[in-house]
Design an enzyme around this catalytic site. Sequence first.
Site, PDB file in Angstrom:
ATOM      1  CB  CYS A  98     -55.433 -24.265  18.235  1.00 28.52           C
ATOM      2  SG  CYS A  98     -54.954 -22.583  18.687  1.00 28.52           S
ATOM      3  CB  CYS A 111     -54.700 -23.814  21.724  1.00 25.58           C
ATOM      4  SG  CYS A 111     -55.953 -22.793  20.947  1.00 25.58           S
TER       5      CYS A 111
END
Length: 146
Positions: free
Chosen positions: A69, A72
């Site tokens: 991600c 993230c």
Amino acid sequence: MPGSLKLTCHDCGSVNRVPAEKLGAGPKCGVCGAKLAEGKVHEMDLATLEKSVKADDLPLLVDFWAPWCGPCRMMAPEFAKAAQALAPDVRLAKIDTHSHPDAAIRYNIQGIPALILFRNGREVARLAGARPAAQIEAFARQKSPA
């Protein structure tokens, strides 16, 4: 704040009792010696997360993330800055939902990054999406007043 606080070691999973007035002095786990409230983000698994949620007397802010991600990974340094700023009043941890998909199911994670604040054995607030450190700090302080 009570005379002593229960804190789960995020390294070995042992529950420790720490005098409240010593919280800022860098208490260590009585079993493994790891620091308990050092202002760093700790990676954890679902079992340690659930134990910490149930046992700990301090608020716990958890980042549900995955290595694939992009947002993230972009937020990780900001989350680390927030951990330093919030210590020792709020502890921060992260759980990799790719390695621990059971955590995403257990906490009904719909998208990542997702932040969940736990206090007194229950979820008190959620925040979705990547955020700068200042917003993470403000969220934690607003939702978990001392």
